[in-house]
Structures are given as structure tokens and as C-alpha cells.
Scaffold this motif. Structure first.
Motif, mmCIF file in Angstrom:
data_model
loop_
_atom_site.group_PDB
_atom_site.id
_atom_site.type_symbol
_atom_site.label_atom_id
_atom_site.label_comp_id
_atom_site.label_asym_id
_atom_site.label_seq_id
_atom_site.Cartn_x
_atom_site.Cartn_y
_atom_site.Cartn_z
ATOM 1 N N LEU A 1 0.829 -1.208 0.000
ATOM 2 C CA LEU A 1 0.000 0.000 0.000
ATOM 3 C C LEU A 1 0.866 1.261 0.000
ATOM 4 C CD1 LEU A 1 -2.765 -1.124 2.526
ATOM 5 C CD2 LEU A 1 -3.061 -0.688 0.083
ATOM 6 N N VAL A 2 1.944 1.226 0.778
ATOM 7 C CA VAL A 2 2.890 2.348 0.762
ATOM 8 C C VAL A 2 3.475 2.518 -0.641
ATOM 9 C CG1 VAL A 2 5.133 3.149 1.591
ATOM 10 C CG2 VAL A 2 3.483 2.221 3.205
ATOM 11 N N ALA A 3 3.788 1.404 -1.302
ATOM 12 C CA ALA A 3 4.362 1.448 -2.649
ATOM 13 C C ALA A 3 3.401 2.081 -3.648
ATOM 14 C CB ALA A 3 4.737 0.040 -3.098
ATOM 15 N N VAL A 4 2.111 1.788 -3.508
ATOM 16 C CA VAL A 4 1.109 2.385 -4.401
ATOM 17 C C VAL A 4 1.044 3.897 -4.183
ATOM 18 C CG1 VAL A 4 -1.362 2.521 -4.921
ATOM 19 C CG2 VAL A 4 -0.268 0.287 -4.598
ATOM 20 N N ILE A 5 0.975 4.293 -2.908
ATOM 21 C CA ILE A 5 0.915 5.728 -2.586
ATOM 22 C C ILE A 5 2.155 6.453 -3.080
ATOM 23 C CG2 ILE A 5 0.832 7.401 -0.690
ATOM 24 C CD1 ILE A 5 -0.667 5.180 0.925
ATOM 25 N N CYS A 6 3.320 5.897 -2.761
ATOM 26 C CA CYS A 6 4.581 6.539 -3.135
ATOM 27 C C CYS A 6 4.837 6.454 -4.638
ATOM 28 C CB CYS A 6 5.739 5.899 -2.371
ATOM 29 S SG CYS A 6 5.754 6.297 -0.610
ATOM 30 N N GLY A 7 4.321 5.420 -5.292
ATOM 31 C CA GLY A 7 4.483 5.316 -6.739
ATOM 32 C C GLY A 7 3.773 6.441 -7.463
ATOM 33 N N VAL A 8 2.558 6.743 -7.011
ATOM 34 C CA VAL A 8 1.780 7.827 -7.625
ATOM 35 C C VAL A 8 2.388 9.186 -7.302
ATOM 36 C CG1 VAL A 8 -0.468 8.985 -7.629
ATOM 37 C CG2 VAL A 8 -0.352 6.478 -7.625
ATOM 38 N N VAL A 9 2.604 9.445 -6.027
ATOM 39 C CA VAL A 9 3.112 10.752 -5.598
ATOM 40 C C VAL A 9 4.569 10.935 -6.016
ATOM 41 C CG1 VAL A 9 3.521 12.256 -3.619
ATOM 42 C CG2 VAL A 9 1.508 10.781 -3.664
ATOM 43 N N GLY A 10 5.365 9.872 -5.901
ATOM 44 C CA GLY A 10 6.780 9.962 -6.243
ATOM 45 C C GLY A 10 7.018 10.305 -7.701
ATOM 46 N N THR A 11 6.117 9.868 -8.572
ATOM 47 C CA THR A 11 6.249 10.214 -9.993
ATOM 48 C C THR A 11 6.195 11.720 -10.190
ATOM 49 O OG1 THR A 11 5.259 8.116 -10.693
ATOM 50 C CG2 THR A 11 5.238 9.916 -12.286
ATOM 51 N N TRP A 12 5.254 12.373 -9.502
ATOM 52 C CA TRP A 12 5.171 13.835 -9.595
ATOM 53 C C TRP A 12 6.347 14.510 -8.913
ATOM 54 C CZ3 TRP A 12 2.504 15.583 -13.257
ATOM 55 C CH2 TRP A 12 1.279 15.022 -13.635
ATOM 56 N N VAL A 13 6.815 13.931 -7.809
ATOM 57 C CA VAL A 13 7.972 14.489 -7.104
ATOM 58 C C VAL A 13 9.194 14.510 -8.029
ATOM 59 C CG1 VAL A 13 9.649 14.069 -5.251
ATOM 60 C CG2 VAL A 13 7.208 13.885 -4.787
ATOM 61 N N VAL A 14 9.397 13.427 -8.767
ATOM 62 C CA VAL A 14 10.541 13.347 -9.688
ATOM 63 C C VAL A 14 10.346 14.294 -10.872
ATOM 64 C CG1 VAL A 14 11.779 11.837 -11.289
ATOM 65 C CG2 VAL A 14 11.149 10.996 -9.021
ATOM 66 N N LEU A 15 9.153 14.296 -11.455
ATOM 67 C CA LEU A 15 8.892 15.132 -12.628
ATOM 68 C C LEU A 15 9.018 16.618 -12.321
ATOM 69 C CD1 LEU A 15 5.823 13.319 -14.253
ATOM 70 C CD2 LEU A 15 8.168 13.406 -15.120
ATOM 71 N N ARG A 16 8.608 17.022 -11.119
ATOM 72 C CA ARG A 16 8.614 18.438 -10.754
ATOM 73 C C ARG A 16 9.846 18.847 -9.951
ATOM 74 N NH1 ARG A 16 4.497 21.850 -8.745
ATOM 75 N NH2 ARG A 16 5.461 23.198 -10.298
ATOM 76 N N GLY A 17 10.761 17.909 -9.707
ATOM 77 C CA GLY A 17 11.969 18.248 -8.957
ATOM 78 C C GLY A 17 11.690 18.668 -7.532
ATOM 79 N N MET A 18 10.797 17.936 -6.846
ATOM 80 C CA MET A 18 10.387 18.301 -5.490
ATOM 81 C C MET A 18 10.964 17.362 -4.441
ATOM 82 S SD MET A 18 6.375 19.161 -6.399
ATOM 83 C CE MET A 18 5.971 20.038 -4.896
ATOM 84 N N LEU B 1 11.262 8.190 -4.130
ATOM 85 C CA LEU B 1 12.119 8.471 -5.279
ATOM 86 C C LEU B 1 12.587 7.228 -6.036
ATOM 87 C CD1 LEU B 1 14.399 11.320 -3.853
ATOM 88 C CD2 LEU B 1 12.261 11.521 -5.125
ATOM 89 N N GLY B 2 13.063 6.222 -5.300
ATOM 90 C CA GLY B 2 13.677 5.067 -5.954
ATOM 91 C C GLY B 2 12.813 4.403 -7.008
ATOM 92 N N PRO B 3 11.622 3.899 -6.665
ATOM 93 C CA PRO B 3 10.778 3.245 -7.663
ATOM 94 C C PRO B 3 10.352 4.171 -8.804
ATOM 95 C CG PRO B 3 10.092 2.631 -5.451
ATOM 96 C CD PRO B 3 11.093 3.739 -5.301
ATOM 97 N N ALA B 4 10.084 5.444 -8.494
ATOM 98 C CA ALA B 4 9.668 6.385 -9.540
ATOM 99 C C ALA B 4 10.794 6.624 -10.542
ATOM 100 C CB ALA B 4 9.226 7.707 -8.911
ATOM 101 N N VAL B 5 12.018 6.776 -10.040
ATOM 102 C CA VAL B 5 13.176 6.953 -10.932
ATOM 103 C C VAL B 5 13.399 5.692 -11.765
ATOM 104 C CG1 VAL B 5 15.684 7.251 -11.007
ATOM 105 C CG2 VAL B 5 14.300 8.665 -9.468
ATOM 106 N N ALA B 6 13.280 4.535 -11.125
ATOM 107 C CA ALA B 6 13.449 3.268 -11.839
ATOM 108 C C ALA B 6 12.412 3.115 -12.938
ATOM 109 C CB ALA B 6 13.362 2.098 -10.860
ATOM 110 N N ALA B 7 11.157 3.450 -12.636
ATOM 111 C CA ALA B 7 10.080 3.303 -13.617
ATOM 112 C C ALA B 7 10.228 4.282 -14.777
ATOM 113 C CB ALA B 7 8.733 3.510 -12.924
ATOM 114 N N GLY B 8 10.785 5.460 -14.484
ATOM 115 C CA GLY B 8 10.941 6.472 -15.521
ATOM 116 C C GLY B 8 11.848 6.057 -16.658
ATOM 117 N N ARG B 9 12.677 5.041 -16.432
ATOM 118 C CA ARG B 9 13.566 4.544 -17.485
ATOM 119 C C ARG B 9 12.815 3.758 -18.552
ATOM 120 N NH1 ARG B 9 18.893 6.536 -17.522
ATOM 121 N NH2 ARG B 9 19.441 7.040 -15.370
ATOM 122 N N TRP B 10 11.641 3.237 -18.198
ATOM 123 C CA TRP B 10 10.947 2.309 -19.086
ATOM 124 C C TRP B 10 9.594 2.810 -19.559
ATOM 125 C CZ3 TRP B 10 14.409 -1.330 -20.109
ATOM 126 C CH2 TRP B 10 15.406 -1.565 -19.142
ATOM 127 N N ALA B 11 8.967 3.690 -18.819
ATOM 128 C CA ALA B 11 7.635 4.175 -19.181
ATOM 129 C C ALA B 11 7.723 5.575 -19.771
ATOM 130 C CB ALA B 11 6.724 4.176 -17.952
#
Length: 284
Positions: free
Chosen positions: A22-39, A205-215
């Protein structure tokens, strides 16, 4: 293989896995925006901003997550106030409150002589002690996060690409920014129970950065980040069980390592693809 996976037959490990997912789902969604917006710095500041609230709540005997929420909310409001009235940049405002909150948390902890065990749980998490109420709370937070991310998707994209254009389109970029900060605050508060206030940013950050390489699309990046985060939780729990290491810290380390592994694999596949193209060009 069965010996390796034996930990998942234990009830409290199963609950920890569900909590981490559940934490991974929450952080996956929010972390994507954190990485994209440099937050990322804001996320780190929120994690440290919770410390005094958690410490005071623990001393008073009230739910730590309530203290974390109050403290993190105060951090968000304080950053906004310093930017508006103090005419300071975002980084400066965050930096000032970041250090002040961390120092205040340490002062509260050091003032109590019976705080050693609780301090460890605050800083590094205690996912193996997650209760059914924690799972329910995270499930509710996950639903709220998904709903807000869905409803605010267009505005979030607009303020990420061009805030001025978002204003012209009537998308209310200031409100969108407040909602995004609110999502980060919600994610940090919800996830600290699993990986601790110092390591929560690793799951953001970690999973979002990892996912950004492929999606290539934002929704697919979020989904892949959630999957990578869940896998990080599972692998971290297994390593922690067999190696006797701290579960929260191990999960956070695996989450960060997933970004490095993703980058290495992506680079390797790119090299192989480049060599194949070069070979085809030579033979054609």
C-alpha cells in the motif's frame, strides 16, 4: 525456493508485505510527480518535519501518526508563509524549516530519558509491527491519493510543463500546487510507519526513478513505480529476515538500489541494441 519464501508464511510478515504494498502504491503515484517536478528536497523536508510531531505525540501517549500529520501540515504551511511574507525562495524556506524541525525533534527526544526504543522506530520504521488498523489507514490514504491524482491530473501536467500556460487555460496552478504538496505530505505521513521518517523519501524516489527509465506516459510510470516499490518491499523483507537486518532500512535501500539497477539494465540494453543496429547496417 520454499525455504527462501518461508517468511511469507508468517502472519506478521504477510501483514508487513500488505502494508508495504500500500505504501508502494501511494509513493508510486506521488513519487512520480515528485521526480517530474523536482520536489525531492520538499519530500525530504516533510519527512524531517514530522519528527517533532511524532516525538511529542509519543511522549503524550497519542497516536504518532496524528502528531506526524499535524507536524507535516505545519511544515507545509510554514514553507508557504515564508515564501509569501518573507519573500524567500522555495529552497531557502524549505532549508530553514527543515533544519529547525529536525533540531526540534532531536531536542524533544533528547529531553526524554526513556525514548531510545521509540526513537529508533521513528527514524527507521517498524513495518513488522504494523497492525490491521495501519493497513486500513493506508488503504484509505491510497484511495484518496488515487482519486486526487486522477482528478488533478490535467492541472498537475500543466503546472509541470508550463505554469503560465496553465494560468491562461484556467487550471488554477496555485491550487494545483497546493494539492500536490498536500499529496506529498499525505504520502510521507502514511509511509513513515513502514520505513521511518529518515528513509521514507527512498520509497518516494527510488521506484519512480526506476520506472521512468521504461515508461513514457505518466500513468504507466506510476503503475510501474508501484510494482517496483512492491517488489522492493518483498525483496527487502526477505533480505531482512534471512540476514537479520532492520526491515525498514533494508526496504528503503532496495528501493534506491532499484533505481541504480534500472539505469544499469537500461544502459546495457541500449548498448546491445546499438551494436545490433550497427551490425545490421554493416551487413546490409
Amino acid at each position: 525456493m520454499s525455504l527462501l519464501l518461508d517468511p511469507f508464511t508468517v502472519v506478521f510478515v504477510q501483514r508487513a508485505l500488505l502494508t508495504g504494498a500500500l505504501v508502494a502504491v501511494i509513493c508510486g503515484v506521488v513519487g512520480t510527480w515528485v521526480v517530474l517536478r523536482g520536489m525531492a528536497f520538499l519530500g525530504e523536508a516533510m519527512a524531517h518535519g514530522m519528527l517533532p510531531g511524532i516525538a511529542v505525540a509519543t511522549l503524550l501517549g497519542i497516536p504518532p501518526i496524528l502528531g506526524a500529520a499535524i507536524s507535516a501540515t505545519g511544515m507545509s504551511l510554514g514553507i508557504g508563509m515564508l515564501q509569501r511574507r518573507g519573500r524567500l525562495s522555495a529552497d531557502t524556506s524549505i532549508g530553514l524549516l527543515f533544519v529547525a524541525s529536525l533540531a526540534l525533534g532531536v531536542i524533544v527526544i533528547s529531553a526524554s530519558r526513556s525514548f531510545a526504543t521509540d526513537a529508533t522506530a521513528i527514524l527507521f520504521g517498524d513495518i513488522l509491527a504494523a497492525a490491521s488498523t495501519d493497513v486500513l489507514t493506508l488503504a484509505i490514504v491510497a484511495v484518496i491519493t488515487l482519486v486526487v491524482a486522477f482528478l488533478g491530473h490535467r492541472s498537475f501536467v500543466a503546472i509541470t510543463v508550463d505554469p503560465r500556460q496553465a494560468q491562461l487555460l484556467g487550471l488554477r496552478p496555485q491550487l494545483a500546487h497546493v494539492l500536490l504538496v498536500g499529496l506529498i505530505t499525505l504520502a510521507v505521513v502514511a509511509a513513515y510507519q513502514a520505513v521511518g521518517s529518515l528513509l521514507v523519501v527512498g520509497m518516494l524516489l527510488g521506484p519512480a526513478v526506476a520506472a521512468g527509465r521504461w515508461a513514457t506516459r505518466i500513468p504507466s510510470t506510476m503503475a510501474l513505480a508501484a510494482l517496483i516499490g512492491t517488489a522492493s518491499v518483498a525483496v527487502g523483507l526477505l533480505i531482512s529476515w534471512h540476514a537479520g537486518t532492520a526491515a525498514g532500512a533494508t526496504i528503503a535501500f532496495v528501493a534506491i538500489a532499484s533505481a541504480a539497477a534500472s539505469a544499469a539494465l537500461h544502459g546495457l540494453l541500449a548498448q546491445i541494441s546499438g551494436r545490433r543496429r550497427a551490425l545490421v547496417e554493416r551487413t546490409s
